[in-house]
Scaffold this motif. Structure first.
Motif, PDB file in Angstrom:
ATOM      1  N   HIS A 126      84.573   6.492  15.554  1.00 33.48           N
ATOM      2  CA  HIS A 126      83.593   6.346  16.628  1.00 33.48           C
ATOM      3  C   HIS A 126      83.768   5.056  17.433  1.00 33.48           C
ATOM      4  N   TRP A 159      85.335   4.405   8.448  1.00 29.34           N
ATOM      5  CA  TRP A 159      85.323   5.655   9.213  1.00 29.34           C
ATOM      6  C   TRP A 159      84.583   5.479  10.533  1.00 29.34           C
ATOM      7  N   ALA A 160      83.492   4.700  10.529  1.00 25.09           N
ATOM      8  CA  ALA A 160      82.714   4.475  11.747  1.00 25.09           C
ATOM      9  C   ALA A 160      83.563   3.762  12.806  1.00 25.09           C
ATOM     10  N   PHE A 189      77.286   1.989  11.728  1.00 28.45           N
ATOM     11  CA  PHE A 189      76.816   3.095  12.550  1.00 28.45           C
ATOM     12  C   PHE A 189      76.125   4.166  11.699  1.00 28.45           C
ATOM     13  N   PHE A 190      76.823   4.685  10.690  1.00 26.59           N
ATOM     14  CA  PHE A 190      76.255   5.734   9.842  1.00 26.59           C
ATOM     15  C   PHE A 190      75.134   5.186   8.963  1.00 26.59           C
ATOM     16  N   THR A 250      82.949   2.078  16.901  1.00 22.81           N
ATOM     17  CA  THR A 250      81.670   1.370  16.980  1.00 22.81           C
ATOM     18  C   THR A 250      81.551   0.435  15.789  1.00 22.81           C
ATOM     19  N   SER A 295      80.550  -1.106  12.133  1.00 22.05           N
ATOM     20  CA  SER A 295      80.754  -0.515  10.811  1.00 22.05           C
ATOM     21  C   SER A 295      79.469   0.039  10.204  1.00 22.05           C
ATOM     22  N   SER A 345      81.343   4.605   4.632  1.00 23.48           N
ATOM     23  CA  SER A 345      81.469   4.976   6.051  1.00 23.48           C
ATOM     24  C   SER A 345      81.896   3.832   6.961  1.00 23.48           C
ATOM     25  N   TYR A 397      75.683  11.249   3.246  1.00 25.60           N
ATOM     26  CA  TYR A 397      75.133  11.028   4.580  1.00 25.60           C
ATOM     27  C   TYR A 397      74.681  12.349   5.177  1.00 25.60           C
ATOM     28  N   TYR A 430      76.893   3.208   3.294  1.00 22.70           N
ATOM     29  CA  TYR A 430      77.408   2.059   4.042  1.00 22.70           C
ATOM     30  C   TYR A 430      78.831   1.724   3.608  1.00 22.70           C
TER      31      TYR A 430
END
Length: 386
Positions: A40, A35-36, A46-47, A42, A44, A32, A343, A29
């Motif tokens: 993407h 990066w999310a 997401f991953f 989207t 935060s 990523s 991940y 969390y």
């Protein structure tokens, strides 16, 4: 029988694995979230949300593997090996390409990496076949050569994807099982020589992109904007962490400087945010799991169980070394995840199944030890009565 198994499980091993999985989920969390949003577009989490799904699935598989008698795998080595090779062939035709490697098969919104599961399939096959060939293991042609041909085929299929990181893990893990199988040392030495020759040949045939990974690992500052970009930013993350780190969630490198911070380079983020203490915590738990696995393998009197435990422990140890080697510049970057932390669903599920098998072996070892102790005590009691 289930109640008996639960009584004899190695709970220190279970706790270590669960601690790593929980810690990994939290770090996924943190690593990523930026990066999310950047990649993407989207939320935060997401991953993080996807990793929760994979973790739940892996925990179910972990429990099943803990309960399933490890000796039963010997009955399924033909379908296990067949499915493993079939998946590697299938991925060449219907697989999707990620980071220039055709290694994934997509199933709707999710995807999995067949080569991850092939690692365990090959370990089961090698443990079964070498335990069966113990009577003539010193005969190279009858005892050693057939499994080596299977290893070579699987290695070639994985390396041709190309997935050199997984291929390296398969080769080294197979080597560990072979060394412990009882094969003559002169045969092992000969295989090492052949391996060196093949490695030299592969080195000469590397593509420019593959060769750049070695340049990026051993001379990153010669091309800081391209081949050396990952490693240089990994160095910065590790160096800025110090002893106690910058604080959870306070990494700077995850803001686009370190690509894929939640997968291959998650240890660099751990070093930056939690410092040396966080790194020691992770390496300590991973080292304990590998150590306990080898101890279980040594204590197991069943050759199949012993080689299976050693193979699983070796796989986890080798994967850890390859990942840490990549983020520190000792080895080229090959996209190998950090066990239980990075991940990814395929790797996590495979590892949890593997450790579940390891814990099942330990339970049977403990049951056998208890039965032997009970027999000795009863025998002594009878002798005293007489």
């Amino acid at each position: 029988m289930i109640k008996k198994l639960f009584k004899h499980y190695d709970y220190s091993l279970i706790i270590s694995v669960l601690l790593l999985c929980g810690f990994g989920l939290v770090m996924v969390y943190s690593a990523s979230m930026v990066w999310a949003v950047m990649r993407h577009e989207t939320n935060s989490a997401f991953f993080f949300n996807r990793q929760i799904i994979w973790l739940v699935v892996s925990l179910v598989m972990f429990l099943i593997a803990m309960l399933f008698p490890y000796k039963a795998y010997r009955k399924f080595i033909v379908p296990i090996l067949g499915v493993s090779i079939l998946m590697l062939v299938l991925v060449r035709f219907v697989g999707s390409t990620t980071n220039n490697a055709r290694s994934w098969i997509e199933l709707g919104p999710f995807s999995f990496q067949p080569s991850e599961f092939v690692k365990l399939g090959l370990i089961i096959y090698l443990a079964a076949i070498y335990s069966k060939k113990q009577a003539y293991i010193s005969n190279f042609v009858r005892g050693a050569l057939p499994p080596l041909m299977v290893i070579g085929l699987i290695f070639a299929l994985v390396a041709s994807q190309p997935d050199l990181g997984t291929a390296m893990i398969i080769a080294l893990t197979s080597g560990i099982v072979i060394i412990c199988s009882g094969m003559k040392w002169k045969h092992i030495f000969g295989l090492v020589i052949i391996g060196i020759i093949l490695f030299a040949g592969a080195w000469m045939s590397l593509s420019p992109e593959q060769a750049s990974r070695f340049t990026g690992a051993y001379n990153p500052f010669s091309d800081p904007e391209d081949s050396g970009f990952h490693l240089i930013n990994s160095y910065i993350a590790i160096a800025s962490g110090g002893i106690t780190g910058q604080g959870f969630g306070q990494s700077i490198q995850k803001y686009g400087f370190l690509p894929e911070p939640h997968t291959d380079f998650i240890m660099a983020i751990i070093a930056e945010e939690l410092g040396l203490l966080g790194v020691v915590f992770v390496i300590g738990l991973l080292g304990y799991i590998v150590f306990k696995g080898f101890v279980i393998g040594i204590r197991c009197k069943d050759t199949f169980g012993s080689l299976l435990a050693i193979g699983i422990s070796g796989m986890i140890g080798v994967q850890t070394v390859v990942n840490l080697g990549a983020i520190t510049g000792w080895l080229p970057v090959t996209g190998v995840p950090l066990p239980f932390i990075s991940y990814g669903g395929s790797s996590l599920i495979l590892l949890m199944i593997s450790v579940g098998i390891l814990i099942n072996i330990s339970a049977f070892v403990n049951i056998r030890k208890e039965q032997k102790t009970s027999y000795i005590k009863n025998d002594q009691a009878v002798q005293m009565e007489l």
